[in-house]
Each structure stands twice: as C-alpha cells, then as structure tokens.
Write an enzyme that holds these catalytic residues in place. Structure first.
Site, PDB file in Angstrom:
ATOM      1  N   GLY A  89       6.700  37.288  21.544  1.00 45.89           N
ATOM      2  CA  GLY A  89       5.299  37.089  21.203  1.00 45.89           C
ATOM      3  C   GLY A  89       4.424  38.227  21.679  1.00 45.89           C
ATOM      4  O   GLY A  89       4.288  39.263  21.023  1.00 45.89           O
ATOM      5  N   CYS A  90       3.796  38.031  22.829  1.00 44.91           N
ATOM      6  CA  CYS A  90       2.795  38.980  23.295  1.00 44.91           C
ATOM      7  C   CYS A  90       3.375  40.305  23.758  1.00 44.91           C
ATOM      8  O   CYS A  90       2.703  41.339  23.679  1.00 44.91           O
ATOM      9  CB  CYS A  90       1.964  38.334  24.385  1.00 44.91           C
ATOM     10  SG  CYS A  90       0.987  36.928  23.777  1.00 44.91           S
TER      11      CYS A  90
END
Length: 210
Positions: free
Chosen positions: A150-151
């Site tokens: 994700g991030c």
C-alpha cells in the site's frame, strides 16, 4: 529458470545504488497495525518491520542522515480523506482521538525528526515532503514502513517520480500477508527502486558514519 523469470532477468536487471545524501523515511508505523482488535492489524510481518526500522533509525542518526516519519490523520468524519477514505473503511482508525492513530509503541518522534502528516497512500502526495527533501539537499531516500503493498509502494513510485534515488529496505517493510509483500517488493525492485537487505543497508550506513 522459467521463460518468464528469464524475461524479467533480462529486462529488469539494473541497480542504481545508494545515493550520496539520503533521508530515511518511516512510513505509517501506526498503532493501528499492532492492535489485534483493529481491522488494519498486520501481525508478525508488521512487528518485525518496526524492529528493523528502529535499528535503521539508530544507524541513520549515527551517520548524520535525516529521519522523517509519516503519520495518517483525518478531520472528523474524514472530510479531508476524499475517495480514499470513502473506499477504505479501516481508515477510520486514523480519526482524531483514536489510539490506533498514534505512533506504534517504541516509535516516538524526536526533536530533530520531521513528521509529515498525510491523507493518501503516498508520503509525497499532497504533502511538502518532496520540496523539503530538496531543500535539505537530499538526492535519495531509504524507504521503510507499512504496508508494503500500500503506502510503501505508493511512496516508492512517487519518490522515483520526483527524481530521488530510492532504496527499499526489505526487512523494514511489512504487510499482513507474505504474498502481497513479496510480490510488491519484486515489482518495486524491477521498476522503481533497489530492494536491499537490512544488513546491506546497515553496512553502508556504518561506512558512511566512519
């Protein structure tokens, strides 16, 4: 070696190496990923990533390398969260006053560390991070954080896109499941960054501190 593996080995076989003036970025090491009652709980993969990141943090400070932490924060109701907040229900963990929005245990920002607040996956999107790194004279970043798929990945792509030589430290990134973790490390290493081991990064930092 399969035909696909041979193709990847032929097409994506470059390394760019560490930069000359890096910054260490710790992405979203929030309590949410360590609370078994929270939908974002990441288990062992996130726990080991934090310990590796804390080790890197000490080595970076010894080498005089700036340390930057990111935190996710939203206004009440997620007013500033846009479509990301609309889509990803677990982001409610980062609403004001939630224990899950705080930094993970053992990770307290120090006075000489920069804290970047963000609302979207990338540490660069909608923040001052790129301009701050440029003002610091940084030419590269060492990326750690949660989650790999994700991030961390979003920050990796944006770091490269902003012109920073990007190193992702394998053991200092974590995810809920090893499959997306490994798949995204593979893809980042192929196209956007060098994915290196904790030991290799620590050795390099030790030499830089000497």
């Amino acid at each position: 070696m399969s035909d696909v593996a041979k193709n990847y080995a032929k097409a994506y076989n470059r390394t760019v190496g560490f930069g000359d003036r890096p910054a260490l970025i710790l992405v979203d090491f929030a309590h949410a990923y360590y609370d078994p009652e929270c939908p974002l709980y990441g288990g062992e993969g996130c726990a080991t990533a934090l310990q590796a990141a804390l080790t890197l943090r000490r080595a970076a400070k010894d080498a005089g390398i700036p340390v930057i932490l990111t935190t996710v924060t939203y206004q009440l109701g997620g007013l500033d969260g846009g479509r990301f907040f609309e889509k990803a229900a677990p982001l409610e963990a980062f609403l004001p006053g939630r224990k899950t929005a705080e930094f993970a245990e053992g990770l307290v920002p120090e006075d000489d560390e920069l804290v970047i607040a963000k609302q979207y996956p990338s540490a660069f999107f909608g923040t001052s991070l790129a301009s701050t790194l440029t003002a610091m004279g940084c030419d590269s970043v060492l990326l750690t954080g949660l989650t790999t798929s994700g991030c961390v990945r979003a920050s990796c792509v944006d770091a490269m896109s902003h012109g920073f030589r990007t190193t992702v430290v394998r053991e200092a990134c974590g995810d809920r499941h090893p499959d997306p973790h490994e798949a995204n490390l593979f893809d980042m290493n192929a196209k956007y960054a060098d994915v290196v081991s904790l030991d290799e990064t620590l050795d390099w930092l030790t030499r830089k501190a000497a």
